[in-house]
Design an enzyme around this catalytic site. Structure first.
Site, PDB file in Angstrom:
ATOM      1  N   THR A  67      30.936  39.653  44.927  1.00  0.00           N
ATOM      2  CA  THR A  67      30.815  40.469  43.725  1.00  0.00           C
ATOM      3  C   THR A  67      30.153  41.849  43.942  1.00  0.00           C
ATOM      4  O   THR A  67      29.688  42.158  45.023  1.00  0.00           O
ATOM      5  CB  THR A  67      30.077  39.644  42.635  1.00  0.00           C
ATOM      6  OG1 THR A  67      30.699  38.370  42.534  1.00  0.00           O
ATOM      7  CG2 THR A  67      30.046  40.278  41.289  1.00  0.00           C
ATOM      8  N   GLU A  75      38.853  33.258  41.187  1.00  0.00           N
ATOM      9  CA  GLU A  75      37.810  32.969  40.185  1.00  0.00           C
ATOM     10  C   GLU A  75      37.863  31.533  39.673  1.00  0.00           C
ATOM     11  O   GLU A  75      36.853  30.986  39.217  1.00  0.00           O
ATOM     12  CB  GLU A  75      37.941  33.938  39.007  1.00  0.00           C
ATOM     13  CG  GLU A  75      36.613  34.354  38.424  1.00  0.00           C
ATOM     14  CD  GLU A  75      35.832  35.234  39.388  1.00  0.00           C
ATOM     15  OE1 GLU A  75      34.679  34.877  39.675  1.00  0.00           O
ATOM     16  OE2 GLU A  75      36.375  36.254  39.854  1.00  0.00           O
ATOM     17  N   SER A  80      30.471  31.740  34.714  1.00  0.00           N
ATOM     18  CA  SER A  80      30.012  32.746  35.670  1.00  0.00           C
ATOM     19  C   SER A  80      28.494  32.752  35.744  1.00  0.00           C
ATOM     20  O   SER A  80      27.814  32.227  34.852  1.00  0.00           O
ATOM     21  CB  SER A  80      30.505  34.118  35.202  1.00  0.00           C
ATOM     22  OG  SER A  80      29.957  35.144  35.985  1.00  0.00           O
TER      23      SER A  80
HETATM   24  N1  GLY Z   1      32.263  34.739  40.759  1.00  0.00           N
HETATM   25  C1  GLY Z   1      30.921  35.099  40.573  1.00  0.00           C
HETATM   26  C2  GLY Z   1      30.434  34.761  39.217  1.00  0.00           C
HETATM   27  O1  GLY Z   1      31.191  34.913  38.287  1.00  0.00           O
HETATM   28  O2  GLY Z   1      29.332  34.342  39.048  1.00  0.00           O
END
Ligand code: GLY
Length: 588
Positions: free
Chosen positions: A414, A451, A478
């Site tokens: 990220t 994701e 998330s």
């Molecule tokens: N894929 C990282 C998050 O959404 O926490």
């Protein structure tokens, strides 16, 4: 078609590129193979190297790559808003830091509006395809797949949200003409940019997975060799995708030829196909949601509610710590880290059981953050040693709840962007394609996300459903925690970080360092990390281990590569960029 030039200034460079090369500097003390930093940002790099915040009067931006910061700075200098600058920044990040975020992924954005004083959030999270089921990540016997067997290929790809989010933010808060915001990214994609040390080392470490798909292999392993630091890399396919987005808007991404290519790539992924369809892309929508705000000391800490667990878990940690005098203890006192560590364990226990996309499962958000509930959990911290056992609590709720605990694997990934513009707007956006290089599938110069592996692979445990199980149309839970602290309705600190589920600990620590320990933003982001989720205490520095072990913690010394970007808004603006990554803060 991509091209790679192995040295700067060779004949293949255009005059503009030669000028760009001449205008770059390497950070002080860096040898060959260092990050190339535009001349404009030399001072910002020097401040970061010296551990000082960058200071400015009018506007500021902090993001993960100097070229992205430069693109955003141009927009802000020309009078653009933070939303305008964010579009330019994201377009460049998708090129120069493709492993972390891009058009193939999703993002959450928190916005403080300078004119109205309102705070709101945009949810550009990926969605599960309508053909996905709770057993998406299980084998034929119902056993969860190995993490990377699930990640690499089409199965993990959710409907991207970032292109729609860029437009939604621009429609609401932008002033600059949309097409021009992509100009820098298109130019860099066509002319080439120097591969950074971080990108080169991540390509090297992931070469086997990147090599599995021809388009990805050709881009990251030209001639079969991983990209090296300083290689000049062009992505003309990405330039063309950006041009379509610039001219025709996100509809041209979610329908038509680009959408058809994405679907064909996902469904045709050898060995691990996915179930994404053109309908999933066509029906994708960004959601505007109220910001989730919690009190801490004299501040209001505002962030992203479900489907992110970011704001609620950071909020719980801070709420549990509110009764304790962390300022009196200071950062060198193990007792401070006992309190922070166990507050975090308690909050993560609740997160694992209750947090998910609340359009699909009832989430007791109010109960989890209710003062009485936080007090009862906080009272558990009143001993001297690590809590011998930590379990989820029972927050008040008007539904019967019988969830099993989540079983998600969340690895660091990220990127984070913080911006304050000349109109008093503040923007905090965390953006991701999930794992480094996402699904490893590349379409039209864009890496597709993985994701969906942020969902729990197991759907049930001993007959009880898991809140964060896969469901069609649902958004995976998330940890992203884009955050804005306000006092008396005005923004005072804008921050966030990458790092998978570590994000929550990184953000909470930075808030405590700034609010309780009086550190400036650069000190606060640089302060060594100690992160406790729901297992061992993860430590960046060995000197913290003995005292915590003595209190009964299992400790794990590990690399904690956050990428915090923070801006303090006071009499002036002060920016901090994480020394663990390549980003910078810059303002004027
Ligand atoms: N894929 C990282 C998050 O959404 O926490």
């Amino acid at each position: 078609m991509r091209a790679l030039f192995l040295a700067l200034g060779i004949g293949l460079c255009s005059p503009a590129l030669a000028q760009q090369a001449a205008d770059t500097v390497a950070p002080e003390g860096a040898g060959a193979g260092a990050l190339q930093v535009p001349g404009l940002l030399a001072g910002a790099q020097a401040a970061k190297d010296a551990g000082r915040p960058v200071e400015a009067e009018n506007w500021m931006i902090a993001a993960a790559h100097p070229l992205a910061v430069e693109a955003g700075a141009k927009v802000l200098r020309a009078g653009g808003t933070a939303a305008d600058a964010m579009v330019a920044v994201q377009a460049v990040l998708g090129l120069v830091e493709p492993q972390s975020s891009g058009l193939g992924g999703g993002a959450f954005l928190v916005w403080h509006d300078g004119a109205s004083g309102e705070i709101t959030t945009l949810d550009g999270r990926e969605t599960a395809p309508m053909e996905a089921t709770p057993t998406l990540f299980q084998d034929e016997t119902g056993q969860p797949l190995e993490f990377f067997d699930a990640v690499v290929g089409g199965r993990s790809v959710g409907t991207p949200g970032t292109p729609a989010l860029l437009r939604a933010a621009h429609d609401r808060w932008g002033q600059a003409a949309w097409p021009g915001l992509f100009a820098d990214a298109i130019r860099l994609a066509e002319e080439g940019f120097a591969v950074s040390p971080r990108l080169a080392s991540l390509v090297q470490g992931d070469a086997d997975r990147l090599a599995r798909f021809p388009a990805t292999r050709a881009y990251f392993l030209p001639g079969g060799e991983p990209l090296a630091v300083g290689d000049r890399l062009r992505n003309t396919a990405y330039a063309e995708t950006l041009r379509v987005l610039a001219n025709d808007g996100p509809r041209a991404f979610y329908t038509g030829e680009i959408a058809a290519d994405i679907v064909a790539t996902v469904q045709g992924a050898p060995g691990n196909p996915g179930v994404l369809t053109e309908t999933d892309l066509a029906i994708y929508r960004v959601k505007e949601r109220p910001a989730l705000c919690v009190p801490y000391r004299s501040y209001e800490v505002c962030g992203m509610g479900p489907p992110s667990s970011g704001a609620s878990t950071v909020g719980q940690i801070l709420g549990l710590l509110s009764p304790f005098d962390l300022a009196g203890l200071g950062p060198d006192e193990p007792e401070a880290w006992r309190l922070i560590g166990d507050a975090s364990r308690l909050a993560f226990a609740d997160r694992g059981r209750y947090l998910a996309d609340n359009e699909f499962v009832p989430v007791p958000l109010k109960g989890l953050l209710a003062p009485d509930y936080l007090k009862s959990r906080s009272d558990l911290l009143r001993g001297d040693d690590a809590l011998p056992q930590v379990a989820p609590g029972r927050p008040e709720f008007d539904h019967a709840l019988n969830w099993a605990d989540d079983q998600s694997i969340e690895l660091p990934s990220t990127s984070h962007v913080s911006i304050v513009d000349g109109y008093g707007n503040a923007l905090s956006m965390t953006t991701t394609i999930e794992n480094g290089f996402g699904s490893r599938l590349m379409v039209r110069g864009v890496l597709l996300n993985n994701e969906l592996t942020d969902f729990s692979f197991a759907s049930h445990d001993e007959g009880r459903p898991i809140a964060n199980r896969v469901e069609p149309g649902k958004r995976p839970r998330s940890s992203m925690a884009p955050t804005i602290l306000r006092r008396d309705g005005a923004p005072v600190l804008v921050l966030g970080s990458p790092g998978g589920s570590m994000i929550i600990g990184y953000v909470a620590k930075t808030i405590i360092a700034w609010a309780d320990w009086g550190m400036d933003v650069q000190e606060a982001v640089a302060l060594p990390h100690l992160v406790n989720r729901f297992g061992p205490y993860d430590l960046e520095r060995p000197e913290h281990a003995a005292a915590l072990r003595g209190m009964g913690y299992a400790v794990s010394l590990t690399k904690l590569t956050s990428g915090l970007h923070a801006i303090e808004v006071g009499r002036t603006l002060k920016g901090g960029a994480d020394p663990r990554r390549e980003g910078l803060a810059y303002g004027e």
